[in-house]
Design an enzyme around this catalytic site. Structure first.
Site, PDB file in Angstrom:
ATOM      1  N   LEU A 105       0.887  -1.236  -0.040  1.00 24.73           N
ATOM      2  CA  LEU A 105      -0.084  -0.006  -0.194  1.00 24.73           C
ATOM      3  C   LEU A 105       1.010   1.299   0.101  1.00 24.73           C
ATOM      4  CD1 LEU A 105      -2.889  -0.891   2.479  1.00 24.73           C
ATOM      5  CD2 LEU A 105      -2.861  -1.048  -0.003  1.00 24.73           C
ATOM      6  N   ALA A 106       0.371   2.271  -0.294  1.00 22.93           N
ATOM      7  CA  ALA A 106       0.809   3.759  -0.298  1.00 22.93           C
ATOM      8  C   ALA A 106       1.811   3.942   1.112  1.00 22.93           C
ATOM      9  CB  ALA A 106       0.229   4.928  -0.378  1.00 22.93           C
ATOM     10  N   GLU A 107       1.224   3.576   2.372  1.00 25.92           N
ATOM     11  CA  GLU A 107       2.000   3.576   3.377  1.00 25.92           C
ATOM     12  C   GLU A 107       1.526   2.433   4.495  1.00 25.92           C
ATOM     13  OE1 GLU A 107       4.059   5.948   3.914  1.00 25.92           O
ATOM     14  OE2 GLU A 107       3.770   7.450   2.314  1.00 25.92           O
ATOM     15  N   THR A 108       2.725   1.889   5.036  1.00 24.93           N
ATOM     16  CA  THR A 108       2.573   1.101   6.297  1.00 24.93           C
ATOM     17  C   THR A 108       3.114   1.885   7.473  1.00 24.93           C
ATOM     18  OG1 THR A 108       2.495  -1.065   5.043  1.00 24.93           O
ATOM     19  CG2 THR A 108       3.258  -0.989   7.387  1.00 24.93           C
ATOM     20  N   HIS A 124      -2.241  10.639   6.097  1.00 29.63           N
ATOM     21  CA  HIS A 124      -3.562   9.541   6.230  1.00 29.63           C
ATOM     22  C   HIS A 124      -2.814   8.453   6.988  1.00 29.63           C
ATOM     23  CE1 HIS A 124      -1.199   6.899   3.184  1.00 29.63           C
ATOM     24  NE2 HIS A 124      -1.941   5.934   3.493  1.00 29.63           N
TER      25      HIS A 124
END
Length: 268
Positions: free
Chosen positions: A44-47, A73
């Protein structure tokens, strides 16, 4: 050894909208290389990884390719997890990160981020032209957010109309060659005060669904241009996201909803 994780859709109250993030609440830090591999696995875009240190939560964010200094986010997602799943009793959560101190406050159904103002400055004409070529359209302005060493951290491009922003089909390989982590593109909104999109192919994110941290750059720009300190914002990605932003001195307050989507265990 199992590690519990939770997936949150941030800046939306609907499933399958906003920006998804994975959150791990850890008792102690994992090896940095392992955290990067975990982020790549989730893709995903961020963890986000959080560890309690004193009275605050130390938070770190990883894209599938690299660690980043600030992420809105995934901070909203981490607060949602700590408040709702781990039953943190406080109304305000303090976070520490590479960019300094952050806070998230419960405000009814919304969560409000308290982030630092980040002001961008106009760039030289050659970089302006490079950005135009990569985006494939004429632009009003190109600005840059700088690092302490004088290098570019982010580029911000201003277009003339929301329709131009929505129709934008940039050359992603060309964008990846521009300096900085990514390219933030914005315009005045037709139904909200301003709209934006964010592309960061150089760090593994072709287009981010909703990017809270970029509103630290957007708000001082649009507040000055529109003459108001409280503004509504929408990120025009395929998933879309709603943000309510307020400029408060050298801080930007960014409020939005968050939706718990899934939980699971990583088996290592």
């Amino acid at each position: 050894m199992p590690f519990e994780f939770h997936q949150i859709d941030a800046f939306t109250d609907q499933p399958f909208a906003g920006n998804p993030a994975i959150v791990y609440r850890l008792e102690r830090w994992l090896d940095e290389a392992l955290m990067q591999r975990i982020a790549a696995e989730h893709n995903l875009a961020e963890t986000a990884f959080v560890v309690k240190e004193g009275s605050a939560w130390h938070i770190r964010w990883f894209t599938p390719l690299s660690e980043v200094p600030l992420c809105g986010h995934a901070t909203l997602a981490a607060a949602k997890v700590l408040f709702d799943i781990y039953q943190e009793p406080a109304e305000v959560l303090d976070f520490t990160c590479l960019s300094g101190g952050l806070q998230v406050t419960r405000q009814g159904e919304r969560l409000e981020l308290d982030f630092p103002v980040r002001r961008a400055q106009p760039v030289a004409q050659d970089l302006h032209q490079q950005a135009e070529r990569a985006l494939g359209c004429q632009v009003e302005q190109v600005l840059a957010l700088g690092n302490a060493d004088g290098s570019v951290q982010e580029l911000m491009v201003v277009l003339g109309a929301e329709a131009d922003l929505r129709e934008l089909k940039p050359n992603l390989p060309a964008l990846a060659t521009l300096p900085g982590l990514g390219v933030l593109v914005t315009a005045a909104g037709s139904q909200r005060d301003f709209v934006s999109r964010y592309f960061a192919p150089s760090i593994g994110i072709d287009e981010d669904p909703v990017t809270g941290s970029t509103h630290c750059i957007l708000m001082p720009y649009w507040a000055e241009r529109l003459g108001r300190n409280t503004l509504s914002a929408f990120q025009c990605s395929a998933r879309g996201g709603e943000l309510l932003c307020r400029l408060d001195g050298e801080r930007v307050k960014i409020a939005g909803h968050a939706r718990h989507i899934a939980s699971g265990q990583l088996m290592l």
